[in-house]
Scaffold this active site. Structure first.
Site, short mmCIF file in Angstrom:
data_model
loop_
_atom_site.label_atom_id
_atom_site.label_comp_id
_atom_site.label_asym_id
_atom_site.label_seq_id
_atom_site.Cartn_x
_atom_site.Cartn_y
_atom_site.Cartn_z
N HIS A 102 7.05 6.82 121.32
CA HIS A 102 7.18 7.73 120.45
C HIS A 102 6.74 7.36 119.43
O HIS A 102 6.13 6.16 119.23
CB HIS A 102 8.83 7.38 120.21
N HIS A 104 5.57 7.10 115.80
CA HIS A 104 6.47 7.70 114.14
C HIS A 104 5.11 8.62 113.02
O HIS A 104 4.02 7.81 113.15
CB HIS A 104 6.42 6.10 113.50
P1 5GP Z 1 11.35 2.25 116.98
O1 5GP Z 1 11.31 0.92 115.80
O2 5GP Z 1 12.10 1.74 118.17
O3 5GP Z 1 9.62 2.35 117.05
O4 5GP Z 1 11.66 3.36 116.18
C1 5GP Z 1 12.46 3.58 116.75
C2 5GP Z 1 12.56 4.71 115.46
O5 5GP Z 1 14.08 5.49 116.53
C3 5GP Z 1 13.55 4.38 114.58
O6 5GP Z 1 12.85 4.63 112.89
C4 5GP Z 1 15.34 5.09 113.98
O7 5GP Z 1 15.86 5.17 112.90
C5 5GP Z 1 15.26 6.07 115.69
N1 5GP Z 1 16.72 6.19 116.21
C6 5GP Z 1 17.12 5.51 116.62
N2 5GP Z 1 18.02 6.33 117.18
C7 5GP Z 1 18.16 7.46 116.85
C8 5GP Z 1 18.64 9.08 117.09
O8 5GP Z 1 19.83 8.68 117.92
N3 5GP Z 1 18.17 9.99 116.80
C9 5GP Z 1 17.26 10.21 115.83
N4 5GP Z 1 16.91 11.27 115.80
N5 5GP Z 1 16.26 8.55 115.05
C10 5GP Z 1 16.98 7.69 116.33
#
Ligand code: 5GP
Ligand code: ZN
Length: 139
Positions: A102, A104
């Protein structure tokens, strides 16, 4: 149970978990992050389950990122922001918590108090040349 069965973003893609879905096409979707760094913090996600950028093809990457430009413009305009950061955490060491690729998109404003804690340092002698060669030889 496969990775896809439990994966939170696969479950959102299948509609098993609710989300604020801003955008969707055949290959990707974008949702508001539920724990935003700033309001409008959005995740652009490929529908295909893949943990890393290394796990998708160049064509899949292109399809995934096709809506990026339009999405960034809508986020910046919609939140009255001035700019944005794009961040891809690839690997646990890089801060990846959800093991489904993903991107951001984080809208930014002058003096918005967001701090990614970067500490840039100049290269030590000869390191730049060595690093350049290590990377460029693989391209
Ligand atoms: P990472 O640290 O893996 O790059 O970011 C994962 C992101 O996914 C985090 O910013 C977290 O807030 C978001 N996230 C985790 N679970 C959910 C969810 O169930 N729904 C949404 N919309 N975002 C999520
Ligand atoms: Zn997944």
């Amino acid at each position: 149970m496969t990775e896809k069965t439990n994966c939170i973003f696969c479950r959102i893609a299948r509609g098993e978990i609710t989300s604020s879905k801003l955008y969707e096409d055949e290959t990707s979707f974008a949702i508001l992050d539920t724990n935003p760094i700033r309001p409008g913090h959005t995740l652009l996600i490929p529908k295909k389950h893949a943990a890393s950028l290394a796990d998708i093809s160049a064509d899949e990457q292109a399809n995934w990122l096709k809506p990026l430009k339009k999405l960034c413009a809508a986020i910046v305009e919609g939140t009255g922001s001035e700019g944005f950061n794009l961040i891809l955490n690839d690997g646990r060491c890089a801060g990846q918590v959800v093991p489904h690729l993903h991107l951001h998109i984080i809208p930014r404003q002058t003096n918005d108090q967001v701090d990614f804690n970067w500490a840039p340092q100049p290269y030590p002698p000869d390191q730049l040349k060595k690093t350049f060669q290590q990377i460029s030889s693989r391209l």
